[in-house]
Scaffold this motif. Structure first.
Motif, short mmCIF file in Angstrom:
data_model
loop_
_atom_site.label_atom_id
_atom_site.label_comp_id
_atom_site.label_asym_id
_atom_site.label_seq_id
_atom_site.Cartn_x
_atom_site.Cartn_y
_atom_site.Cartn_z
N MET A 25 0.68 -1.13 -0.08
CA MET A 25 -0.11 0.15 0.20
C MET A 25 0.83 1.30 0.05
O MET A 25 0.44 2.28 -0.36
CB MET A 25 -0.82 0.12 1.08
N GLY A 26 2.22 1.32 0.18
CA GLY A 26 2.81 2.47 0.43
C GLY A 26 3.32 3.00 -0.83
O GLY A 26 3.94 4.19 -0.96
N HIS A 27 2.99 2.42 -1.72
CA HIS A 27 3.38 3.01 -3.11
C HIS A 27 2.50 3.98 -3.37
O HIS A 27 2.77 5.06 -4.41
CB HIS A 27 3.16 1.85 -4.14
N ASP A 28 1.28 4.20 -3.05
CA ASP A 28 0.26 5.08 -3.24
C ASP A 28 -0.50 5.62 -2.08
O ASP A 28 -1.50 6.09 -2.02
CB ASP A 28 -0.65 4.90 -4.34
N ASP A 42 10.33 1.44 14.88
CA ASP A 42 11.29 2.10 14.17
C ASP A 42 12.05 1.45 13.08
O ASP A 42 12.35 2.03 12.02
CB ASP A 42 12.37 2.48 15.34
N ASP A 43 12.06 0.32 13.13
CA ASP A 43 12.91 -0.67 12.19
C ASP A 43 12.00 -0.58 10.80
O ASP A 43 12.32 -0.61 9.86
CB ASP A 43 13.26 -2.06 12.63
N ALA A 44 10.70 -0.86 11.06
CA ALA A 44 9.84 -1.10 9.98
C ALA A 44 9.78 0.32 9.23
O ALA A 44 9.82 0.29 8.02
CB ALA A 44 8.44 -1.50 10.44
N VAL A 45 9.54 1.37 9.91
CA VAL A 45 9.21 2.63 9.49
C VAL A 45 10.87 2.97 8.39
O VAL A 45 10.62 3.29 7.52
CB VAL A 45 9.03 3.67 10.43
N ARG A 46 11.90 2.71 8.97
CA ARG A 46 13.25 2.61 8.34
C ARG A 46 13.03 2.00 7.02
O ARG A 46 13.69 2.59 5.97
CB ARG A 46 14.44 2.38 9.27
N GLU A 47 12.81 0.59 7.22
CA GLU A 47 12.66 -0.17 5.86
C GLU A 47 11.67 0.44 4.90
O GLU A 47 12.25 0.49 3.98
CB GLU A 47 12.27 -1.50 6.35
N LEU A 48 10.64 0.96 5.33
CA LEU A 48 9.61 1.53 4.31
C LEU A 48 10.18 2.82 3.77
O LEU A 48 10.13 3.00 2.62
CB LEU A 48 8.37 1.75 5.01
N ALA A 49 10.84 3.83 4.54
CA ALA A 49 11.57 4.82 4.14
C ALA A 49 12.64 4.63 3.11
O ALA A 49 12.65 5.16 1.88
CB ALA A 49 12.14 5.67 5.14
N VAL A 50 13.27 3.73 3.33
CA VAL A 50 14.33 3.16 2.08
C VAL A 50 13.62 2.88 1.06
O VAL A 50 14.18 3.04 -0.37
CB VAL A 50 15.22 1.97 2.88
N ALA A 51 12.65 2.34 1.04
CA ALA A 51 11.61 2.03 -0.29
C ALA A 51 10.96 2.97 -0.71
O ALA A 51 10.05 2.98 -1.75
CB ALA A 51 10.87 0.61 0.16
N GLY A 52 11.32 4.39 0.19
CA GLY A 52 10.38 5.39 -0.76
C GLY A 52 8.84 5.59 -0.16
O GLY A 52 8.43 6.55 -0.88
N VAL A 53 8.55 4.84 1.04
CA VAL A 53 7.22 4.90 1.50
C VAL A 53 7.16 5.90 2.65
O VAL A 53 8.13 5.78 3.63
CB VAL A 53 7.07 3.72 2.14
N GLU A 54 6.17 6.86 2.64
CA GLU A 54 5.87 7.93 3.69
C GLU A 54 5.12 6.82 4.77
O GLU A 54 3.95 6.80 4.41
CB GLU A 54 5.25 9.03 3.22
N ALA A 55 5.96 7.09 5.97
CA ALA A 55 5.22 6.08 7.13
C ALA A 55 5.81 6.67 8.55
O ALA A 55 6.73 7.39 8.61
CB ALA A 55 5.72 4.67 7.03
N VAL A 56 4.80 6.50 9.29
CA VAL A 56 4.95 6.79 10.88
C VAL A 56 4.66 5.57 11.50
O VAL A 56 3.81 4.71 11.24
CB VAL A 56 4.30 8.16 11.36
N GLY A 57 5.22 5.53 12.66
CA GLY A 57 5.00 4.49 13.59
C GLY A 57 4.42 4.99 14.89
O GLY A 57 5.00 6.13 15.41
N VAL A 58 3.23 4.31 15.37
CA VAL A 58 2.59 4.67 16.63
C VAL A 58 2.34 3.53 17.56
O VAL A 58 1.95 2.49 16.92
CB VAL A 58 1.16 5.22 16.15
N LEU A 59 2.89 3.58 18.83
CA LEU A 59 2.63 2.63 19.70
C LEU A 59 1.08 2.40 19.93
O LEU A 59 0.52 3.45 20.25
CB LEU A 59 3.47 3.03 21.18
N CYS A 60 0.58 1.21 19.85
CA CYS A 60 -0.90 1.09 20.30
C CYS A 60 -1.08 -0.28 20.56
O CYS A 60 -0.49 -1.40 20.18
CB CYS A 60 -1.43 1.41 18.82
N ASP A 61 -1.94 -0.23 21.88
CA ASP A 61 -2.56 -1.66 22.29
C ASP A 61 -4.04 -1.87 21.63
O ASP A 61 -4.91 -0.95 22.28
CB ASP A 61 -2.53 -1.66 23.61
N ILE A 62 -4.28 -2.57 20.60
CA ILE A 62 -5.57 -2.77 20.04
C ILE A 62 -6.48 -3.36 20.96
O ILE A 62 -7.72 -3.09 20.58
CB ILE A 62 -5.23 -3.64 18.93
N THR A 63 -6.24 -3.67 22.37
CA THR A 63 -7.27 -4.12 23.01
C THR A 63 -7.75 -3.01 23.96
O THR A 63 -8.73 -3.15 24.67
CB THR A 63 -6.72 -5.26 24.12
#
Length: 103
Positions: A25-28, A42-63
């Motif tokens: 989904m990060g392509h568009d 942080d690792d995932a956001v960095r990985e996506l950024a290298v691929a040109g994806v604009e991303a942010v990471g948010v700590l969240c407990d879905i429960t």
């Protein structure tokens, strides 16, 4: 609607199906990853950024309702969505798993 500025919120977004969805989904879309682990975020956001994806990471407990509400508030703030269209969230992918205490 053009998806060039839409956001995708992905819980459990730091691995497995969640991260795969973010890559696709990060392509568009702008990506909001939600997870319980800051290091993995942080690792995932960095990985996506290298691929040109604009991303942010948010700590969240879905429960927790308050945590999920904060997730969307943070996403709106990070991408200034409130100043744009009401349909800025085009996708919410629930890839996180919540363990029930009895299981």
């Amino acid at each position: 609607m053009s998806t060039a500025r839409a956001a995708a919120v992905i819980t459990g977004g730091t691995g497995g199906m969640g991260l795969a969805t973010a890559r696709l989904m990060g392509h568009d879309h702008r990506i909001v990853l939600a997870d319980l682990d800051r290091t993995h975020l942080d690792d995932a956001v960095r990985e996506l950024a290298v691929a040109g994806v604009e991303a942010v990471g948010v700590l969240c407990d879905i429960t927790g309702k308050a945590s999920v509400e904060q997730l969307f508030q943070h996403a709106e703030s990070a991408f200034r969505l409130a100043e744009q269209r009401p349909d800025d969230f085009e996708l919410c992918s629930h890839s996180a798993r919540a363990k029930h205490p009895a299981i």
